[in-house]
Design a protein around this motif. Structure first.
Motif, PDB file in Angstrom:
ATOM      1  N   UNK A 139      -8.540   7.909   1.091  1.00 46.28           N
ATOM      2  CA  UNK A 139      -7.228   7.775   1.737  1.00 46.28           C
ATOM      3  C   UNK A 139      -7.052   6.458   2.483  1.00 46.28           C
ATOM      4  N   UNK A 140      -8.116   5.680   2.600  1.00 45.60           N
ATOM      5  CA  UNK A 140      -8.025   4.405   3.319  1.00 45.60           C
ATOM      6  C   UNK A 140      -7.035   3.487   2.598  1.00 45.60           C
ATOM      7  N   UNK A 141      -6.153   2.901   3.381  1.00 46.20           N
ATOM      8  CA  UNK A 141      -5.124   2.032   2.821  1.00 46.20           C
ATOM      9  C   UNK A 141      -3.796   2.748   2.626  1.00 46.20           C
ATOM     10  N   UNK A 142      -3.805   4.070   2.577  1.00 49.49           N
ATOM     11  CA  UNK A 142      -2.574   4.856   2.460  1.00 49.49           C
ATOM     12  C   UNK A 142      -2.180   5.276   3.879  1.00 49.49           C
ATOM     13  N   UNK A 143      -1.250   4.542   4.459  1.00 54.03           N
ATOM     14  CA  UNK A 143      -0.900   4.733   5.876  1.00 54.03           C
ATOM     15  C   UNK A 143      -0.490   6.171   6.192  1.00 54.03           C
ATOM     16  N   UNK A 144       0.263   6.787   5.302  1.00 56.31           N
ATOM     17  CA  UNK A 144       0.715   8.147   5.531  1.00 56.31           C
ATOM     18  C   UNK A 144      -0.461   9.130   5.555  1.00 56.31           C
ATOM     19  N   UNK A 145      -1.374   8.974   4.621  1.00 58.07           N
ATOM     20  CA  UNK A 145      -2.553   9.855   4.569  1.00 58.07           C
ATOM     21  C   UNK A 145      -3.508   9.567   5.738  1.00 58.07           C
ATOM     22  N   UNK A 146      -3.609   8.314   6.114  1.00 57.67           N
ATOM     23  CA  UNK A 146      -4.442   7.966   7.268  1.00 57.67           C
ATOM     24  C   UNK A 146      -3.880   8.622   8.527  1.00 57.67           C
ATOM     25  N   UNK A 147      -2.561   8.561   8.664  1.00 61.83           N
ATOM     26  CA  UNK A 147      -1.909   9.187   9.804  1.00 61.83           C
ATOM     27  C   UNK A 147      -2.174  10.691   9.811  1.00 61.83           C
ATOM     28  N   UNK A 148      -2.022  11.326   8.674  1.00 58.95           N
ATOM     29  CA  UNK A 148      -2.264  12.773   8.577  1.00 58.95           C
ATOM     30  C   UNK A 148      -3.700  13.106   8.965  1.00 58.95           C
ATOM     31  N   UNK A 149      -4.663  12.310   8.519  1.00 51.91           N
ATOM     32  CA  UNK A 149      -6.064  12.567   8.864  1.00 51.91           C
ATOM     33  C   UNK A 149      -6.274  12.487  10.373  1.00 51.91           C
ATOM     34  N   UNK A 150      -5.668  11.491  11.013  1.00 54.35           N
ATOM     35  CA  UNK A 150      -5.812  11.366  12.464  1.00 54.35           C
ATOM     36  C   UNK A 150      -5.092  12.493  13.196  1.00 54.35           C
ATOM     37  N   UNK A 151      -3.917  12.874  12.720  1.00 52.70           N
ATOM     38  CA  UNK A 151      -3.191  13.975  13.360  1.00 52.70           C
ATOM     39  C   UNK A 151      -3.950  15.290  13.200  1.00 52.70           C
ATOM     40  N   UNK A 152      -4.537  15.509  12.027  1.00 51.39           N
ATOM     41  CA  UNK A 152      -5.364  16.705  11.821  1.00 51.39           C
ATOM     42  C   UNK A 152      -6.575  16.674  12.757  1.00 51.39           C
ATOM     43  N   UNK A 153      -7.201  15.507  12.881  1.00 52.73           N
ATOM     44  CA  UNK A 153      -8.338  15.359  13.788  1.00 52.73           C
ATOM     45  C   UNK A 153      -7.921  15.694  15.226  1.00 52.73           C
ATOM     46  N   UNK A 154      -6.779  15.151  15.647  1.00 55.34           N
ATOM     47  CA  UNK A 154      -6.288  15.390  17.013  1.00 55.34           C
ATOM     48  C   UNK A 154      -6.023  16.862  17.247  1.00 55.34           C
ATOM     49  N   UNK A 155      -5.454  17.516  16.261  1.00 55.57           N
ATOM     50  CA  UNK A 155      -5.189  18.955  16.397  1.00 55.57           C
ATOM     51  C   UNK A 155      -6.483  19.735  16.595  1.00 55.57           C
TER      52      UNK A 155
END
Length: 161
Positions: A139-155
């Protein structure tokens, strides 16, 4: 706070009781101050708690305002640059990183608000979290997927904790 206290808070917040161990000296000081103010011990304690909550909210508001000002300044500083290095080394961005863990919930909330068009918060998140990287390699380089990974991590790591 035990489960009983939590249930009591749910039923009637204005009548909630919470036990906190207090030394006799502290209790005496509380009673002295309450007498000087002509209020009961519980009224004084409620006022102190309210003052503390208001001070904490004021601090949160100031932190949020500072973050938003730095975010706006960062957008001006970086202009239309597409270089990640240039984008992530602007003084305002570095100031956000310097806010440390206090910036983390603000960045996460900003990411949530940006939806499918996230900004370049990933370097800041990586530094503030001491090099955590929840983004799968694919997912690296795909800003939307990177964002989702971080939001999932935060949750998982912040919101639940």
């Amino acid at each position: 706070m035990g489960q009983g206290a939590a249930k009591e808070l749910d039923k009637s917040p204005s009548k909630a009781r919470v036990s906190v161990p207090v030394t006799p000296e502290v209790l005496q000081e509380i009673d002295n101050r309450a007498r000087r103010l002509s209020v009961s011990r519980s009224t004084l304690m409620a006022r102190l708690l309210q003052y503390g909550l208001e001070a904490e909210q004021h601090e949160l508001n100031q932190r949020s305002a500072r973050f938003q000002a730095l975010r706006s300044q960062w957008h001006v500083e970086r202009g239309a640059s597409s270089s990640i290095e240039e984008i992530c080394t602007r003084p305002a961005y570095l100031s956000i990183i310097a806010m440390g863990p206090e910036a983390l919930p603000l960045i996460i909330e900003q990411l949530r608000s940006e939806g499918d068009n996230p900004d370049h918060w990933f370097v800041a998140l990586h530094h503030i979290t001491k090099r955590i990287d929840p983004v799968p390699d694919e997912d690296k380089g795909d800003m939307s997927r990177m964002s989702k990974a971080w939001l999932d991590w935060a949750e998982r790591e912040i919101d639940a904790g």
